[in-house]
Design an enzyme around this catalytic site. Structure first.
Site, short mmCIF file in Angstrom:
data_model
loop_
_atom_site.label_atom_id
_atom_site.label_comp_id
_atom_site.label_asym_id
_atom_site.label_seq_id
_atom_site.Cartn_x
_atom_site.Cartn_y
_atom_site.Cartn_z
N SER A 102 11.58 -58.75 51.43
CA SER A 102 10.95 -58.45 50.10
C SER A 102 10.43 -59.64 49.49
O SER A 102 9.76 -59.04 48.42
CB SER A 102 12.07 -57.83 49.40
N SER A 138 15.34 -61.41 53.68
CA SER A 138 14.03 -61.17 52.61
C SER A 138 13.62 -62.73 52.02
O SER A 138 12.69 -62.73 51.51
CB SER A 138 14.55 -60.38 51.63
N LYS A 169 10.49 -64.93 41.42
CA LYS A 169 10.37 -63.59 42.00
C LYS A 169 10.93 -62.63 40.92
O LYS A 169 11.85 -62.80 40.09
CB LYS A 169 11.56 -63.43 43.38
#
Length: 492
Positions: free
Chosen positions: A159, A183, A79
């Site tokens: 997210s 998230s 990420k």
């Protein structure tokens, strides 16, 4: 040979150690798949092909000598919230475009120590602020799943939408992610993957671009519960560079798998039934209870009375902490700098206006407001008191239950653009997940069924602080009982 990109992390690691295939072969297979799929899914914002192949060759050299770490040669996605030495890290924001950190986050350093290979950096909501991966400066991520009722592009959740989409579409064996209010768990539920947020402090936050420091926590998104146990162990460690890092042993959580749940008490909170929740989500929750009961667990009805205040408290505390953390991006010391400005104040304002997207600006404005002199006690201090009550609710039930079972999300994945008009509707996606962040507890989402449109639905297990072992134990039982093997049909 089996399609290497479809292997689980466990199967890939075992195959690499057995020399059934090389790290260079499986890494090359993933890079080809990414090249074909990423234009449609937008899961990766940066593909580090040359670096990946170099890391793979280094792993092959170790494996040839019978050496290597727990993840030796396994290709992963990272990420874009985790700083990677010499590789651009943007947190999905124009504010950080061009930022190349000269250091490594502790989480990714742990992965490289154990032999993992980096395929690239994964898309995400800007500064991790979002529930649909539509706030990214690189554009939205597309869920590889499609509803049978519509051909619309769906959100993979946020997210960590890039991480979830990449794992679901076989663009990496597994991925790092982060969870501030859900998230990891919400994207996992939307994409038919497994996602766990460990206890706050288990994984170091050093080198993670900060959103809300008292809530942020790293964790993995994987294809199976076993993979999550394997990857989480590598990610977690005590770190003197993070003042909130817990100086505790990191167990081998795979030892919890296969134990079953006989004798465990599973709590069912009555407050987790919300208005407008689809009947199929409620039905899946009932199935989850039945599966655990059939496996020998005792189902216990419990109450977490302050749950209804969790979202309001979260959306005061998180923006307040974000307002403080992101104050450093002023066009002078960090981040984007406006090319033209009439004064120092104008430079600050223009740089932040150009660098931050609308959702980040919205949350920073809210955060500055609740921290201002006239409203600090009325909003922020009150929210902290509510947070303590929410944590106390959990403390009060742990004498009665060993873990808690809830839905992961109020619904299956929705179409991109569906909830952008009303931010409050978007925020409601976190209704089942924020409590674990506010209380600092571990939580995992396990895919357990499909809705009427053929989209995945997840069940969430919340456990006591530092008791990820029981969380994995219950999650493994749910995974076995659900027998979820559905995968998105390839359209990209």
């Amino acid at each position: 040979m089996t399609d290497l990109t479809k292997l689980t992390l466990k199967a890939a690691v075992d195959g690499l150690k057995a020399r059934d295939f090389s790290s260079e072969e499986i890494t090359g297979a993933f890079l080809k798949t990414i090249e074909a799929a990423n234009p449609a899914l937008n899961a990766y914002v940066q593909i580090t092909g040359d670096k990946a192949l170099a890391m793979a060759r280094a792993s092959d050299a170790k494996l040839a000598k019978g050496e290597g770490g727990a993840l030796e040669g396994a290709p992963l996605g990272i990420k874009d919230l985790f700083c990677t030495d010499g590789i651009q890290t943007t947190a999905g924001s124009n504010m950080l475009k061009g930022f190349t950190p000269p250091y490594e986050s502790t989480v990714t350093a742990n992965l490289w120590r154990d032999g993992a290979v980096m395929l690239g950096k994964l898309n995400m909501d800007e500064f991790a602020m979002g529930s649909s991966n539509e706030t990214s400066a690189f554009g939205p991520v597309v869920n590889p799943w499609k509803s049978s009722a519509s051909n619309a592009d769906l959100t993979p959740g946020g997210s960590s939408g890039g991480s979830a989409s990449a794992v679901a579409a076989d663009l990496c064996l597994a991925a790092t992610a982060s969870d501030t209010g859900g998230s990891i768990r919400q994207p996992a539920a939307f994409t038919g993957t497994v996602g766990i947020k460990p206890t706050y402090g288990r994984a170091s936050r050093f080198g993670m671009v900060a959103f809300a420091s008292s809530l942020d926590q790293a964790g993995p998104i994987t294809k199976t519960v076993e993979d999550a146990a394997i990857l989480l162990r590598s990610m977690c460690s005590f770190d003197t560079k993070d003042s909130t890092s817990l100086d505790v042993e990191t167990p081998d959580w795979t030892a919890s798998l296969g134990k079953g749940v006989r004798g465990l008490r599973i709590g069912i909170p009555k407050e987790y039934v919300v208005e407008g929740m689809p009947a199929e989500q409620l039905e899946l929750w009932e199935k989850g209870k039945a599966w655990l009961k059939d496996a020998g667990a005792e189902i216990v009805e419990i109450s977490l009375p302050h749950t209804k205040y969790a979202l309001p408290a979260y959306y005061i505390i998180a923006p307040a902490e974000a307002s403080s953390n992101l104050a450093r991006y002023d066009g002078m010391r960090f981040g984007h700098r406006a090319s033209e400005a009439k004064s120092l104040t104008d430079l600050y304002e223009t740089s932040r206006a150009e660098g931050f997207g609308k959702e980040v600006q919205r949350r920073l404005t809210i955060g500055a407001y609740v921290l201002s002199a006239g409203f600090y006690d009325a909003y922020y201090v009150r929210a902290l008191k509510v947070r303590r009550r929410i944590a106390q609710d959990f403390d009060d039930v742990w004498g009665k239950v060993d873990a808690i079972l809830t839905p992961s999300t109020p619904s299956a994945a929705f179409a991109l653009g569906d909830k952008q008009v009303d931010p409050l509707t978007m925020y409601l996606n976190d209704v089942f997940t924020v409590t674990a962040n506010l209380a600092g507890l571990p939580g995992i989402s396990v895919p357990a069924g499909l809705d009427k449109g053929g989209l995945p639905l997840g069940l969430q297990v919340i456990g006591k602080a530092l008791d990820e072992a029981t969380v994995f134990q219950v999650a493994d039982t749910l995974e076995q009982a659900a027998g979820f093997v559905a995968r998105p049909e390839k359209w990209w």
